[in-house]
Design an enzyme around this catalytic site. Sequence first.
Site, mmCIF file in Angstrom:
data_model
loop_
_atom_site.group_PDB
_atom_site.id
_atom_site.type_symbol
_atom_site.label_atom_id
_atom_site.label_comp_id
_atom_site.label_asym_id
_atom_site.label_seq_id
_atom_site.Cartn_x
_atom_site.Cartn_y
_atom_site.Cartn_z
ATOM 1 N N LYS A 79 6.849 13.557 8.897
ATOM 2 C CA LYS A 79 6.534 13.035 7.551
ATOM 3 C C LYS A 79 6.523 14.179 6.529
ATOM 4 O O LYS A 79 6.780 15.327 6.864
ATOM 5 C CB LYS A 79 5.203 12.283 7.594
ATOM 6 C CG LYS A 79 5.144 11.195 8.677
ATOM 7 C CD LYS A 79 6.021 9.985 8.361
ATOM 8 C CE LYS A 79 6.358 9.129 9.576
ATOM 9 N NZ LYS A 79 5.285 8.328 10.109
HETATM 10 C C1 LIG Z 1 4.722 7.230 10.976
HETATM 11 C C2 LIG Z 1 4.476 5.814 10.580
HETATM 12 C C3 LIG Z 1 3.275 5.147 10.885
HETATM 13 C C4 LIG Z 1 2.234 5.694 11.814
HETATM 14 O O1 LIG Z 1 1.757 6.923 11.497
HETATM 15 P P1 LIG Z 1 1.177 7.867 12.687
HETATM 16 O O2 LIG Z 1 0.515 8.968 11.918
HETATM 17 O O3 LIG Z 1 2.346 8.328 13.481
HETATM 18 O O4 LIG Z 1 0.219 7.070 13.471
HETATM 19 C C5 LIG Z 1 3.086 3.874 10.396
HETATM 20 N N1 LIG Z 1 4.025 3.267 9.643
HETATM 21 C C6 LIG Z 1 5.198 3.859 9.351
HETATM 22 C C7 LIG Z 1 6.185 3.129 8.515
HETATM 23 C C8 LIG Z 1 5.468 5.144 9.827
HETATM 24 O O5 LIG Z 1 6.644 5.709 9.557
#
Ligand SMILES: *Cc1c(COP(=O)(O)O)cnc(C)c1O
Length: 399
Positions: free
Chosen positions: A198
């Site tokens: 991210k």
């Molecule tokens: C990465 C992601 C999540 C979950 O986040 P984590 O920190 O990995 O638990 C939820 N929704 C979307 C669309 C994502 O890309």
Amino acid sequence: MNNDNILAAFGGKPVRDSYLPYGRQWLDQDDICAVLNVLKGEYLTTGPVISQFEKEIARYVGAKYAVTFSSGTAALHGACFAAGIASGDEVIVPALTFAASANCVLYQGGKPVFADIDPQTYNVAPGSIQKLITKNTKAIIPVDFTGQPVEHDRIQEIAGKYNLVIIEDAAHALGASYKGQKIGSISDMTMFSFHPVKHITAGEGGVITTNNKMFYDKLVQFRTHGITRERERLKKNHGPWYYEMHFLGYNYRMTDFQAALGISQLKKLELFLQKRTLYAEKYMEALQNIKQINLPHQKEGAVSSWHLFVIRVNLNRLFAGRKEIFEALQKENIGVNVHYLPVYLHPYYCELGYQPGLCPNAEQIYESIITLPLFPAMSSGDLSDVIKAVKKVLGYFSH
Ligand SMILES: *Cc1c(COP(=O)(O)O)cnc(C)c1O
């Protein structure tokens, strides 16, 4: 020719010698020092660095409150709890998203109801939300797919009319904005993730931002077993040691050294966003005249944070399927990906009774999308390699 023959015939020297992933973190010495400083200090978890990170995230997005969690998924679970989602409640979730966007509803005993997407932006179609509303609908979880903000005006209008809570899954959208307003300050609650792919990372981690004090209090208590020590909230008070558990919460806390990494990364967010945007623009420019693909479509007023660059292959103009094109790009050492299988097509959801055909746009688009590498730590040389490989592969498979 079977697929193996096509690939073998294609063969030759790949565009790249080394594999380029579709996304990865950017860490500098200052990030490492920030973590080490916390490790040498007194608190490893729930110390002053967590509060500082929360303040900085809230300030950055322009929200009153921020509550960190051990992951974005845990944060979404907390938001569903705070919104009061319980057994029998329906929550509208887009079909084209990561499973966690819908799983959080199941954690609370609610029922995810899948809305179809806009075939141009791949974001949830407000018209599809409207059609799915029943007397049991409690909330909407719009997802800013690839970093492009959803149509907030229309979603808020629907939520206002039916008194629904909006929990925005902005895992892709830190730094994005809608009509001049930062994502994170618009919905009732907004989730960001700090997973390494991210925009900024804390190793693992997530946050909910909100302007609502009631949601804030619930989130804080939920992430620590449902326990509070706040004197004014205690039902009894036996003495200075005393705390109470008021509901079934979880241990969803982030550590202080993760928060230190988050703070250090946040300082670089503007640079990361600039790089992502620049690379996305370069892809657009280099690929715009290629008829075998469709490029991302940006809506007026929505400024994307460019988490993902998703192209659609135009299968009518090619003699191969998406799978062959994907595999050929992998052979060129390009780390392509597909985001995402529509959630309800996962075997677990099929077992719950969801059936193919529910969201035709999402299903159709899933068949032709490919995510190209896009991350700030890639070089412009890496970017040129991807462009070269895409042109080579599409050229090979064209009529
Ligand atoms: C990465 C992601 C999540 C979950 O986040 P984590 O920190 O990995 O638990 C939820 N929704 C979307 C669309 C994502 O890309």
